[in-house]
Design a protein around this motif. Sequence first.
Motif, PDB file in Angstrom:
ATOM      1  N   GLY A  90     -38.376 -25.287   6.924  1.00 41.99           N
ATOM      2  CA  GLY A  90     -37.108 -24.694   6.514  1.00 41.99           C
ATOM      3  C   GLY A  90     -35.927 -25.316   7.201  1.00 41.99           C
ATOM      4  N   ALA A  91     -34.757 -24.790   6.902  1.00 43.49           N
ATOM      5  CA  ALA A  91     -33.538 -25.240   7.567  1.00 43.49           C
ATOM      6  C   ALA A  91     -33.508 -24.668   8.985  1.00 43.49           C
ATOM      7  CB  ALA A  91     -32.312 -24.817   6.779  1.00 43.49           C
ATOM      8  N   VAL A  92     -33.596 -23.331   9.080  1.00 45.27           N
ATOM      9  CA  VAL A  92     -33.679 -22.654  10.383  1.00 45.27           C
ATOM     10  C   VAL A  92     -34.891 -21.738  10.320  1.00 45.27           C
ATOM     11  CG1 VAL A  92     -32.568 -21.092  12.017  1.00 45.27           C
ATOM     12  CG2 VAL A  92     -31.186 -22.737  10.733  1.00 45.27           C
ATOM     13  N   LEU A 143     -34.809 -20.971   4.047  1.00 43.64           N
ATOM     14  CA  LEU A 143     -33.488 -21.471   4.398  1.00 43.64           C
ATOM     15  C   LEU A 143     -33.174 -20.957   5.803  1.00 43.64           C
ATOM     16  CD1 LEU A 143     -31.032 -23.030   3.476  1.00 43.64           C
ATOM     17  CD2 LEU A 143     -30.129 -20.928   2.495  1.00 43.64           C
ATOM     18  N   TYR A 144     -33.284 -19.642   5.988  1.00 44.31           N
ATOM     19  CA  TYR A 144     -33.236 -19.012   7.306  1.00 44.31           C
ATOM     20  C   TYR A 144     -34.249 -17.873   7.277  1.00 44.31           C
ATOM     21  CZ  TYR A 144     -31.762 -16.205  11.292  1.00 44.31           C
ATOM     22  OH  TYR A 144     -31.754 -15.480  12.461  1.00 44.31           O
ATOM     23  N   GLY A 145     -35.402 -18.114   7.866  1.00 46.61           N
ATOM     24  CA  GLY A 145     -36.457 -17.114   7.837  1.00 46.61           C
ATOM     25  C   GLY A 145     -36.733 -16.553   9.208  1.00 46.61           C
ATOM     26  N   VAL A 146     -37.041 -15.255   9.244  1.00 46.70           N
ATOM     27  CA  VAL A 146     -37.363 -14.581  10.502  1.00 46.70           C
ATOM     28  C   VAL A 146     -38.627 -13.760  10.275  1.00 46.70           C
ATOM     29  CG1 VAL A 146     -36.610 -12.936  12.248  1.00 46.70           C
ATOM     30  CG2 VAL A 146     -34.930 -14.410  11.145  1.00 46.70           C
ATOM     31  N   ALA A 192     -47.627 -25.904  12.754  1.00 46.36           N
ATOM     32  CA  ALA A 192     -46.702 -27.028  12.643  1.00 46.36           C
ATOM     33  C   ALA A 192     -45.408 -26.550  12.015  1.00 46.36           C
ATOM     34  CB  ALA A 192     -47.320 -28.138  11.807  1.00 46.36           C
ATOM     35  N   GLN A 193     -44.286 -26.967  12.627  1.00 47.78           N
ATOM     36  CA  GLN A 193     -42.962 -26.605  12.126  1.00 47.78           C
ATOM     37  C   GLN A 193     -42.166 -27.858  11.829  1.00 47.78           C
ATOM     38  OE1 GLN A 193     -41.546 -24.053  15.409  1.00 47.78           O
ATOM     39  NE2 GLN A 193     -41.268 -22.465  13.867  1.00 47.78           N
ATOM     40  N   GLY A 194     -41.428 -27.826  10.738  1.00 48.54           N
ATOM     41  CA  GLY A 194     -40.474 -28.870  10.408  1.00 48.54           C
ATOM     42  C   GLY A 194     -39.199 -28.199   9.930  1.00 48.54           C
ATOM     43  N   ALA A 195     -38.087 -28.467  10.602  1.00 48.06           N
ATOM     44  CA  ALA A 195     -36.833 -27.794  10.259  1.00 48.06           C
ATOM     45  C   ALA A 195     -35.667 -28.540  10.905  1.00 48.06           C
ATOM     46  CB  ALA A 195     -36.864 -26.348  10.744  1.00 48.06           C
TER      47      ALA A 195
END
Length: 175
Positions: free
Chosen positions: A66-68, A53-56, A78-81
């Motif tokens: 994720g969302a963020v 959801l919000y990952g760091v 590859a990123q999708g958010a």
Amino acid sequence: MKRAITVLSILCTAVILSTAPTQAAVYPINLCLWDTVQLHPASDTINGFRLSLYGVNKDVGGVDIGAVTRVTGDFIGAQGAFVTLIGGDATGYQEAIVNFVEGNYLGVQFGALNITNGQFRGVQTGILSKAGNVRGVQFSCVNICDSLYGLQVGFFNINNTPNPFKFFPFVNWSF
């Protein structure tokens, strides 16, 4: 006297080793609700898959959904958010409403807002694309770069190194 120096040396070595920074752990998967509620802490590296959801995390390699999604170091994969935030360099594919890379980027950025502060090599496409030094193609409604070695296609194209044009509508180029 020699014994005191030896003991002092051992104590100093122990103190130095105990305060030396430890290397972050590397894990193949991370699931994150929030940066403080995730399987592995933000200081660790993920090489594999991250769903958040919000990952760091410090560095991420692989698939990041994720969302963020936030990476404080480097990213490869590859990123999708909705929002992708990279604190270092990135290589691969980003698809989000907002893509932000503090360092250099190599690959494809697809989003409404694409910002790469460092050198960009590849293709940026969206509503607004901004990069430092571009070597590739910006294909957005508004394209902005510090220097261009490639092609800008959009309604407003700005190359802050006016070679050949600082501003040119529809198509701007420099080779």
